[in-house]
Structure formats: C-alpha cells, structure tokens
Design a protein around this motif. Structure first.
Motif, mmCIF file in Angstrom:
data_model
loop_
_atom_site.group_PDB
_atom_site.id
_atom_site.type_symbol
_atom_site.label_atom_id
_atom_site.label_comp_id
_atom_site.label_asym_id
_atom_site.label_seq_id
_atom_site.Cartn_x
_atom_site.Cartn_y
_atom_site.Cartn_z
ATOM 1 N N HIS A 536 0.818 -1.220 0.000
ATOM 2 C CA HIS A 536 0.000 0.000 0.000
ATOM 3 C C HIS A 536 0.850 1.269 0.000
ATOM 4 O O HIS A 536 0.387 2.329 0.419
ATOM 5 C CB HIS A 536 -0.947 0.006 1.202
ATOM 6 C CG HIS A 536 -2.086 -0.944 1.029
ATOM 7 N ND1 HIS A 536 -1.965 -2.292 1.254
ATOM 8 C CD2 HIS A 536 -3.358 -0.748 0.589
ATOM 9 C CE1 HIS A 536 -3.113 -2.878 0.998
ATOM 10 N NE2 HIS A 536 -3.980 -1.975 0.579
ATOM 11 N N THR A 563 -5.630 0.553 -9.885
ATOM 12 C CA THR A 563 -5.089 -0.244 -8.771
ATOM 13 C C THR A 563 -5.141 0.556 -7.475
ATOM 14 O O THR A 563 -5.516 0.041 -6.414
ATOM 15 C CB THR A 563 -3.619 -0.641 -9.065
ATOM 16 O OG1 THR A 563 -3.530 -1.051 -10.419
ATOM 17 C CG2 THR A 563 -3.133 -1.716 -8.140
ATOM 18 N N LYS A 567 -7.248 -0.303 -4.088
ATOM 19 C CA LYS A 567 -6.564 -0.525 -2.798
ATOM 20 C C LYS A 567 -6.846 0.608 -1.796
ATOM 21 O O LYS A 567 -6.323 0.600 -0.677
ATOM 22 C CB LYS A 567 -5.051 -0.620 -3.013
ATOM 23 C CG LYS A 567 -4.629 -1.882 -3.742
ATOM 24 C CD LYS A 567 -3.131 -2.036 -3.714
ATOM 25 C CE LYS A 567 -2.744 -3.392 -4.276
ATOM 26 N NZ LYS A 567 -1.315 -3.622 -4.226
#
Length: 707
Positions: A536, A563, A567
């Motif tokens: 992350h 993405t 996330k």
DNA sequence: TTAGGGTTAG
C-alpha cells in the motif's frame, strides 16, 4: 574554582590554634546565647538585618561582626554559617570557617562534605571524608551519593560494601544512584535483596525504572507497592503519573488522579505537573487544561508542562499564548519553556513568532543557553532563515553534539553542502564526537549539493573508523547521494549488497532518482520491490504514475490509478501556503477560492507575460494531466506555489523576502519559472518543499538546479 | 531553620 589549600595553606592545622578561652565554655551557655540572640533578632524591625540574614549573608565582614558578638559561638551556629556560605557557592569561605571551628561534630563534617559535592569538588569531599575521625553512616551515604553524581559507580559500590553499618537510607542511595547512572538492572537486583523497604525505596525504584524507559515495569512495581500496604506519598504519585504518561496508561493514570483528589496531594506542584503531562501525552488536552486551571499554585514547571502538552497535541497557538502569559506574569519562562515555545514556532513555520521568542530569551539572558541556542538554530533553519541560524550558532559559547547536528542538518536542508563540510571539520578539530545524526546530516548535505566523492568518503570513513551503527536511513541517504548524481547502477548495487535487510525507504530513494534521470526500467524494478514489501505504499504508486505521465504513457497511468483506487490509496494533492501577518493562506493548484483570487490571477497573468518576454518556455513534462498541450501549459501556470507567490507579492512590502511552504516536491517547471520571477520582481523567494529549501534570487536558485 | 536516601516540564 581555586583549590582550598592554595588559598589557605596553613588552615589544615588550625584546630590546634589557640582560641579565645570564652569559646571553649559549655555548649549549654552557647545554646542559651544563641537562643537569646534569635529572640532578639526575631523582634528586630527593619532597622537592621536579621540573624538568619547574617548567617547566610554574602558579606563576610557583617557575619564576622555577628560572630564577634558571641563569646562562644556553638557548633550549630558555625554549621549554619557554613551552610550560608555553601548555598552562595563560596566553598573556600566555608572551608575557612570550618577549619577555624574550635570543635567539630559529625553533622558539621557531613555538611562540609555535602557542600564540596554540591560545589562539584569530589576530591575535596574525599579528603574531608578521609580526615574525618569517625565517619558516620550519614558520611558514608553522602560519599556514595557523591560518587554516583560523578558517574563513579564502582567506587560507590566499594563504599557501600565497606561501610560498617548500612541503614535504609544507604540502600536507597544505592537504588537511586544506580538508576541515575542507567544501571537499572543493578538497582532492581539490590531492591529485591534489601532487608526492608520504605516508601522512599519504592518511589526510587518506580522513578528509576520510568526514567530508564521501563515505564511499564515501573507501574508493575507501583502496583506491588500498593499490595504490600505501603502508602504512597506525593513523590510516589508524581513518579507513578510520569510512568503512566510515558506508558500511555490512561486507566491507571485516571485512578491515580482520583486518589490524588481524595488525598489532597493535588496541592503539590510536582503532582500537578505530572498530571498535566499525563493527560497531554494521552491526548486528553482538555483534561490537562482543566488540571492547569484548577492548580492552586502555578510555577514555571506547571506552565511549561501545559505549553509542551499543547505543542505535543498540535495546539501551537495556545502554547504560545501560555508562553506569552508567562512573560507577562511573575512565572517567568526558563530554558525548557523556551525550547517548547520555539518548537511551536517551528511547527507554525512562523519566523516572526520565532524572532519574538528569541527576543524574549535575550531579555531574560537565556539567549546564550545551550538548550535555547539549539532550539534557535533549529527554528531559524526550519523557518527558512539559515543565515540567522549560522549567526546564532557562531555566537553560542557552549556547544554540544546537538548544536553541531542542528547546524549541519540546517545547512543540508538549505543546500549549503560546503558549509556543512567545513562545520564538520571544525567539529572534529574541536574533538566533538560525531554521532549517527551527524552522519545523516552530512550525507544529506552531499545529496542536496551533488557532492558525490565527499559522500562516498564520509560513508566509508564512518563505517570503517567509528562505532556508529549504520541504519537504514544512512543507507537511504547514500542511495540518494549516488542516485541524484546519476550513478544509478552503483546505487542499485549498493542497495543489493547492503548488510541490512532492504526496506521500502531505501528502494524509494532509488525510485526517486530514477525519475530524475529518466530510467524507467530500474524505476519499475524498484517499484516492484517496494510494492512487494509494502503493497500500500502510496509514494511508490505516485512516483511511478508521474513517471508514466511524463512519458505520455497514459494507459499505464490509468492502470495504476485503478489499482490505487481498488486498494484505497489516495494521492495527496499538492498544496502551498504562505503566512502573512500570522495568518496562513493555503492554495491548491488552480484554486480560485481565495477572496483575492481575481488579483492573484491578474498578477500571475502579468508574471506569465513577463516570463515569456524573458524567453521562458513551459516544460510540459511536468504537467501530469492527460490533456492537450495548451491546457497543460495553463495548469503549470497555476500550480499552487505560483498562486502562493502571487498572493504574497500583492500583500507584502516590496523588497521583502517571500517564504512559501509546499507539501510535495517542487516541479521542475515551477523551479525554472520561480528563478525568473525572483528576477522580475527583484525579491528573494524561499520555497520549502518536501525535500529541502530553495532560495531563489536574481534568476538563480541556491540549489544550483540540483535537488 | 544542623547532616545522608525519593518527585515535576524538556
């Protein structure tokens, strides 16, 4: 301090000197006379000094006058006079009087020994102890305490073993002394061995554990004490609250607060200060404020506890209000108060407020204090005024490792690499031992100033010739040194071969350099490593995404955006701000929310016209939106730092320095434009971005276009 | 108010 024997060479034999016969009369008479004198003195009005005043008097002649009035001053009166001299730092006078005494008792010897220790003369204390006919348990304990104060732990241990009788105070002195000298394990061992314990033993152990970073264990000891039936006093509660503050043990601290209120210990300034710190550390700043306002007595420690607590919780304006109140009242700030107040000025990035606090320090004659000085160096550096930081540094007579580190790190942030190297040489010449922070500052200086060879030498020197443990931050700085200079392969080898396990910080340094030198292959490899370690990591996504955008690889940009969205990774928007007359004005890119927006945009358009006249061409690689070129150009013109600069130009005095702060790294196009803007308006413009300070003046930047 | 052992902010 002059050595006693050099001043009074014959006084060692003074006991054998003849004294007026009247001095040798019975102690009963002496006591009677002394009491008589005291009674008279207590009735004295302002027509003359009181007897206690004489005893402590700084004027030896006056004291002698008092002495002469007695036919037989007794040993107690002498001792009092010795204490008076010791309390005013006149050790030689005290010793003179001590050796002039006709008779000396054990108390008087012990007073003199303690006085020598307080006046930092361990040798003299030892000589007296050796000379003492029959040292008492108090004399032995005083010496043990003295050895610990001078860091001589082994000698204290020898004395403790040798002393004929050990009472509880002697054991307690050992516990405290061990803790004071970071030998907390020895203290615990002794604590468990001691034949009996009183509240002082328990308090020493709790306080000692807490002071040595073992606050949880301190609280365990506190609970054991409670169970053993020993009643805590205000000192115990002070220590326990401090441990709760450090261990962030909120429920127990609350219980102790309840006990404090019931027991009446809330009158103690020590307890109140600990309570304030406890609540502030536990982020209950309203409760800390309440304790402060309910405190019966407010001293400098209590006020500083609140000031520091406000700073810790980001209430910097409130902290500075407390500080200003202190300046107005009789509770004058001390060095600690100044340290906290200057920290708040730093956090507010307010050079003006920092200068005001500096002026107050000078007024209270604390401007040359090393702790205040260190905070001033940091404050000036972080508020953009590195030249002032250097002035403060040079004026400081006393410097410690923190002072040197502060100025070296300050120079690093401002790209004054050569200054940092010169300061390091001075430091070494002055036999000041560098530490791990010094190395970080030096490597950071090298990376911000492009000093490749210096960086390599320093890294090797520190790894081979010092016992400083190299950490990830040092490796990351070295990667920065190599990477920013374009030595990307060497940087990658360095990362792969480093003895510590690589972490995302080290790879991020490499990734950042890749963007600077347009090496997409390595950037992708570095980003993969980072995301493998830290899936992350927003910085990696943002750096890579910007990289793709510069290369017009919009497909990859949108893939990364998806993405990131999946996330839950949010890209931090670019923000810039300026502080004018104590008020912070914040700008986002293309922001039109400010009340003076119309004037700001007018000023920017005027500046853009002037820029074009000077041949400025926008570098569209730094416009990271998937839009047509014309729009890209426009978005560059209205980057947040340019809005902040335009606002400052229309609201500040012509010729004055403009300081802009920015949360992200300044983009290359703004960097080029601001150099020219500084020339157009003939002003110095300081921009602090997430990486360092840039000083723009007359068309050039202090970073030499290397950052 | 003649001596030794424990306490607060940074």
């Amino acid at each position: 301090m002059m050595r006693f024997h050099a001043v009074f060479p014959n006084l060692r034999c003074s006991c054998t000197r003849s004294f007026p016969s009247s001095w040798l009369s019975s102690s009963e008479t002496c006591t009677h006379l002394s009491k008589h004198f005291f009674r008279r003195a207590s009735h004295a009005t302002c027509d003359g000094p009181t007897v206690s005043g004489h005893l402590r008097n700084e004027n030896p002649d006056e004291t002698q006058e008092v002495l002469d009035k007695f036919q037989c001053p007794d040993v107690r009166l002498f001792t009092k006079m010795i204490v008076g001299r010791l309390q005013t730092g006149r050790l030689d006078d005290a010793l003179k009087l001590f050796y002039e005494m006709p008779v000396r008792d054990s108390i008087c010897w012990n007073t003199m020994i303690k006085g020598c220790l307080d006046c930092v003369d361990l040798t003299m204390a030892e000589e007296l102890f050796d000379e003492m006919p029959e040292p008492s348990v108090v004399s032995w304990t005083t010496m043990i305490n003295g050895f610990f104060r001078f860091g001589q732990v082994e000698r204290a241990e020898v004395f403790f073993k040798q002393m004929p009788i050990r009472d509880l105070a002697a054991w307690n002195a050992m516990i405290h002394g061990y803790c004071e000298n970071a030998r907390v394990d020895n203290a615990v061992k002794l604590f468990e061995q001691m034949p009996s314990r009183n509240v002082i033993s328990w308090t020493s152990m709790i306080g000692g554990l807490d002071q040595n970073g073992k606050s949880e264990e301190a609280l365990n000891v506190f609970e054991r004490m409670f169970k053993s039936g020993v009643v805590p006093n205000s000192s115990t509660l002070t220590c326990a609250l401090s441990a709760c503050a450090n261990a962030l043990s909120f429920p127990l601290g609350m219980q102790i607060h309840g006990h404090v209120l019931k027991s009446g210990f809330c009158l103690s300034v020590f307890v109140c200060a600990s309570l304030i710190t406890f609540y502030a550390n536990c982020k209950r700043i309203e409760k800390a404020t309440q304790v402060f306002y309910e405190a019966v007595h407010r001293n400098v420690v209590i006020c500083t506890a609140l000031l520091t607590g406000y700073g810790l919780n980001g209430w910097h304006e409130d902290g500075l209000k407390v500080f200003n109140d202190m300046m107005r009242t009789s509770v004058l700030p001390n060095q600690s108060s100044f340290v906290s107040a200057l920290n708040s000025c730093c956090s507010l990035e307010s050079l003006d407020r920092g200068k005001e606090v500096h002026a107050s320090a000078v007024k209270l004659q604390l401007g040359s204090d090393v702790f205040v000085g260190n905070s001033l160096v940091v404050m000036y550096s972080k508020c953009g005024a590195v030249d002032d930081a250097v002035v403060v540094f040079k004026r400081l007579k006393e410097k410690n490792i923190v002072t040197w580190n502060a100025i070296i790190c300050g120079c690093a942030q401002h790209g004054r690499g050569m200054w940092a190297m010169e300061l390091f040489s001075q430091m070494i010449r002055g036999l000041v031992q560098p530490d791990e922070i010094t190395l970080t500052g030096l490597l950071s200086s090298c990376s911000h100033s492009g000093m490749l060879q210096k960086g390599r030498c320093l890294f090797r020197y520190f790894s081979e010739n010092t016992s400083i443990e190299l950490k990830h931050e040092h490796y990351s700085c070295m990667v920065d040194v190599l990477g920013r200079c374009g030595k990307l392969e060497e940087a990658e080898d360095f990362v792969r071969n480093m003895p510590l396990k690589t972490n995302s910080i080290v790879w991020l340094a490499l990734l950042s350099s890749c963007r600077m030198h347009s090496n997409l292959d390595l950037a992708e490899r570095a980003a993969n490593y980072i995301l493998g370690l830290e899936p992350h990591c927003s910085a990696a996504y943002v750096l890579l995404s910007n990289f793709y955008a510069s290369a017009n690889r919009w497909g990859d940009v949108s893939r990364l955006r998806v993405t990131m969205r999946d996330k839950g990774i949010v890209k931090q928007p670019g923000r810039s701000w300026v502080t004018i007359k104590g008020q912070k004005h914040l700008f986002l890119s293309g922001d039109k929310s400010h009340s003076l927006s119309e004037n700001i945009y007018w000023k920017l358009d005027w500046l853009n016209m002037k820029l074009k006249e000077l041949g400025y061409l926008p570098d569209k690689r730094f416009s990271l939106h998937d839009v047509e070129d014309e729009q890209k150009e426009e978005s560059l013109f209205y980057h947040s730092e340019r809005l902040a600069i335009a606002f400052a130009l229309i609201t500040t005095v012509e010729g004055s320095t403009i300081t802009v702060m920015k949360n992200l790294r300044i983009c290359g196009d703004c960097h080029s434009a601001i150099k020219l803007i500084a020339k157009i308006v003939d002003r110095e413009i300081v921009v602090r971005d997430s990486s360092r300070f840039h000083h723009f003046r007359s068309g050039i930047c202090s970073c030499g276009d290397y950052w």
